[in-house]
Write a protein that holds these residues in place. Structure first.
Motif, PDB file in Angstrom:
ATOM      1  N   ASN A 137       9.040  11.638  14.853  1.00  0.00           N
ATOM      2  CA  ASN A 137       9.470  10.573  15.763  1.00  0.00           C
ATOM      3  C   ASN A 137       9.402   9.190  15.136  1.00  0.00           C
ATOM      4  OD1 ASN A 137      10.176  12.337  17.746  1.00  0.00           O
ATOM      5  ND2 ASN A 137       8.286  12.106  18.938  1.00  0.00           N
ATOM      6  N   ARG A 138       8.648   9.054  14.048  1.00  0.00           N
ATOM      7  CA  ARG A 138       8.673   7.767  13.336  1.00  0.00           C
ATOM      8  C   ARG A 138      10.119   7.384  13.000  1.00  0.00           C
ATOM      9  NH1 ARG A 138       4.321   6.002  10.438  1.00  0.00           N
ATOM     10  NH2 ARG A 138       5.695   4.257  10.032  1.00  0.00           N
ATOM     11  N   LEU A 139      10.876   8.371  12.528  1.00  0.00           N
ATOM     12  CA  LEU A 139      12.269   8.130  12.146  1.00  0.00           C
ATOM     13  C   LEU A 139      13.065   7.592  13.343  1.00  0.00           C
ATOM     14  CD1 LEU A 139      14.643   8.557  10.091  1.00  0.00           C
ATOM     15  CD2 LEU A 139      14.818  10.886  10.985  1.00  0.00           C
TER      16      LEU A 139
ATOM     17  N   ASN B 220       0.863  -1.199   0.000  1.00  0.00           N
ATOM     18  CA  ASN B 220       0.000   0.000   0.000  1.00  0.00           C
ATOM     19  C   ASN B 220       0.892   1.239   0.000  1.00  0.00           C
ATOM     20  OD1 ASN B 220      -1.205  -2.163   2.128  1.00  0.00           O
ATOM     21  ND2 ASN B 220      -2.777  -1.385   0.740  1.00  0.00           N
ATOM     22  N   PRO B 221       0.318   2.402  -0.364  1.00  0.00           N
ATOM     23  CA  PRO B 221       1.128   3.622  -0.453  1.00  0.00           C
ATOM     24  C   PRO B 221       1.605   4.128   0.910  1.00  0.00           C
ATOM     25  CG  PRO B 221      -0.988   3.871  -1.585  1.00  0.00           C
ATOM     26  CD  PRO B 221      -1.072   2.620  -0.787  1.00  0.00           C
ATOM     27  N   SER B 222       2.571   5.019   0.858  1.00  0.00           N
ATOM     28  CA  SER B 222       3.115   5.617   2.084  1.00  0.00           C
ATOM     29  C   SER B 222       3.928   6.847   1.749  1.00  0.00           C
ATOM     30  CB  SER B 222       4.036   4.602   2.779  1.00  0.00           C
ATOM     31  OG  SER B 222       4.847   5.240   3.738  1.00  0.00           O
ATOM     32  N   LEU B 223       3.919   7.820   2.625  1.00  0.00           N
ATOM     33  CA  LEU B 223       4.886   8.919   2.577  1.00  0.00           C
ATOM     34  C   LEU B 223       5.854   8.787   3.760  1.00  0.00           C
ATOM     35  CD1 LEU B 223       4.334  12.648   1.789  1.00  0.00           C
ATOM     36  CD2 LEU B 223       5.556  12.008   3.855  1.00  0.00           C
ATOM     37  N   ARG B 224       5.300   8.833   4.992  1.00  0.00           N
ATOM     38  CA  ARG B 224       6.118   8.837   6.190  1.00  0.00           C
ATOM     39  C   ARG B 224       6.874   7.524   6.392  1.00  0.00           C
ATOM     40  NH1 ARG B 224       2.430  12.520   6.363  1.00  0.00           N
ATOM     41  NH2 ARG B 224       1.275  10.889   5.294  1.00  0.00           N
ATOM     42  N   THR B 225       6.152   6.421   6.293  1.00  0.00           N
ATOM     43  CA  THR B 225       6.757   5.132   6.643  1.00  0.00           C
ATOM     44  C   THR B 225       7.911   4.812   5.705  1.00  0.00           C
ATOM     45  OG1 THR B 225       4.608   4.425   7.442  1.00  0.00           O
ATOM     46  CG2 THR B 225       6.224   2.697   7.002  1.00  0.00           C
ATOM     47  N   ARG B 226       7.675   4.995   4.428  1.00  0.00           N
ATOM     48  CA  ARG B 226       8.727   4.667   3.460  1.00  0.00           C
ATOM     49  C   ARG B 226       9.944   5.578   3.636  1.00  0.00           C
ATOM     50  NH1 ARG B 226       8.709   3.815  -3.126  1.00  0.00           N
ATOM     51  NH2 ARG B 226      10.957   4.039  -3.290  1.00  0.00           N
TER      52      ARG B 226
ATOM     53  N   MET C 273       4.810  -2.484   9.319  1.00  0.00           N
ATOM     54  CA  MET C 273       4.778  -1.068   8.895  1.00  0.00           C
ATOM     55  C   MET C 273       3.333  -0.605   8.685  1.00  0.00           C
ATOM     56  SD  MET C 273       7.988  -0.547   6.283  1.00  0.00           S
ATOM     57  CE  MET C 273       7.338  -1.536   4.933  1.00  0.00           C
ATOM     58  N   GLU C 274       2.403  -1.281   9.248  1.00  0.00           N
ATOM     59  CA  GLU C 274       0.950  -1.075   9.297  1.00  0.00           C
ATOM     60  C   GLU C 274       0.208  -2.156   8.537  1.00  0.00           C
ATOM     61  OE1 GLU C 274      -0.886   2.740   8.306  1.00  0.00           O
ATOM     62  OE2 GLU C 274      -2.859   1.981   8.915  1.00  0.00           O
ATOM     63  N   THR C 275      -0.534  -2.915   9.347  1.00  0.00           N
ATOM     64  CA  THR C 275      -1.441  -3.932   8.799  1.00  0.00           C
ATOM     65  C   THR C 275      -2.804  -3.663   9.446  1.00  0.00           C
ATOM     66  OG1 THR C 275      -0.815  -5.551  10.507  1.00  0.00           O
ATOM     67  CG2 THR C 275       0.430  -5.587   8.411  1.00  0.00           C
TER      68      THR C 275
END
Ligand code: CP
Length: 341
Positions: free
Chosen positions: A322-324, A45-51, A141-143
């Motif tokens: 903070n994800r980073l 699935n798409p992502s900005l932050r996670t990727r 990374m999100e399910t």
């Protein structure tokens, strides 16, 4: 071998260690804890932050990340045990996970529900299949939960309140309107992590049909009992917001309508007033000084008003940053990198 699929599978002290290390990495980002290591980032699935945060975080620690998008540049993948693969997928997770394990030291996976049958989606089959077949740790990374977001959220709250002890904070997890039914992952995650850290948590939603899956309701209740906080459900906006120290917003599709979303639409449309706005935030603690956050992305003036999103009490950008840091701590922990005391 330890995976990171839900925070419930990690002890409080392990989570506290990750948060402490994340704080250190935030101060000194460039540390060679992944030197010579490779991380596969598998996005269904798409992502900005996670990727971007996983890619950059791996680079900042001297490792290499490879991004794979099955069905778009990587082979579409099948997951069924004993499946006769006569459809689109060319690859089975059994091979994909084992092959990636030969190249990589970690495999991270984003796989949202299919939104057709919750009894199937709630099994979290994609990431559980990766974990079954991989011979290296697997990261969610999100399910149907979003545990990396949980850590980033808690770290943002600890920073804002100036303490790692969040016990007793009045925390409102509010449903908001969104034109489409969304994943319950972040709501599940917020409920379980806020209770894990001993906050007094209210799940605010339009009616009982918006309750979360009983697995997460049960974990939230159990966590609250163990941590000395509380967990309750409310449909009363004014009561829930009054005195709240934290307002966390998320939209999700009502589980009884899973796969039958047209029937949910009139209910969803009738609850646009759940938007987080200045009037509601004015009811929060200390004369309207409660903090607001959201995992992002968020539709402005649908989920929350511009004024709330841009308020000094909004933690949306801090939480995203903070994800980073938390993910770097997680990657280091899962490869067994030595962490300075
Ligand atoms: N919060 C979050 O996971 O953002 P992305 O979907 O952009 O990765």
């Amino acid at each position: 071998m330890k995976h990171f699929i839900t925070t419930q599978e990690w002890s409080r002290s392990e989570l506290d260690d990750l948060l402490a290390h994340a704080t250190e990495l935030k101060r000194e980002p460039m540390q060679p804890l992944l030197e010579g290591k490779a991380v596969a980032l598998v996005f269904f699935n798409p992502s900005l932050r996670t990727r971007s945060s996983f890619e950059i975080g791996t680079w900042q620690m001297g490792g290499h990340a490879v991004v794979l998008e099955p069905g778009q540049g990587a082979w579409a993948m099948a997951f069924g045990e004993g499946e006769v693969m006569d459809g689109v997928p060319e690859e089975h997770v059994s091979e994909a996970a084992r092959v990636l394990s030969r190249y990589c030291d970690l495999i991270a996976v984003r796989a949202f529900p299919k939104f057709q049958d919750w009894s199937v989606d709630r099994q979290d089959l994609v990431i559980r299949s990766f974990a079954k077949h991989a011979t290296v740790p697997v990261i969610n990374m999100e399910t149907i939960t979003h545990p990396c977001q949980e850590l980033a959220h808690i770290l943002a709250l600890q920073e804002r309140f100036g303490t790692s002890d969040l016990r007793g904070k009045k925390y409102v997890l509010t449903w908001t309107y969104h034109p489409k039914p969304l994943n319950t992952a972040v709501a599940n995650s917020a409920a379980i992590i806020a209770t894990r850290f001993g906050m007094d948590v209210t799940l605010l939603c339009p009616d009982e049909r918006y309750r979360l899956d009983e697995r997460y309701m049960g974990w939230a209740t159990q966590n609250a009992e163990e941590a000395g906080g509380s967990f309750s459900v409310s449909h009363n906006i004014e009561e829930a917001y009054t005195g709240a120290e934290v307002v966390y917003a998320k939209s999700w599709g009502a589980l009884p309508f899973f796969g039958n979303w047209d029937a949910e639409k009139p209910i969803r449309d009738a609850n646009k007033h759940f938007i987080v706005d200045e009037a509601k935030m004015a009811l929060t603690a200390n004369g309207g000084q409660g903090v607001f956050s959201h995992c992002l992305p968020a539709r402005r003036n649908i989920k929350a008003t511009d004024a709330v999103m841009d308020s000094p009490n909004s933690l949306i950008i801090e939480e995203a940053e903070n994800r980073l840091h938390v993910q770097k701590a997680l990657l280091a922990a899962l490869v067994g990198a030595p962490v300075r005391a």
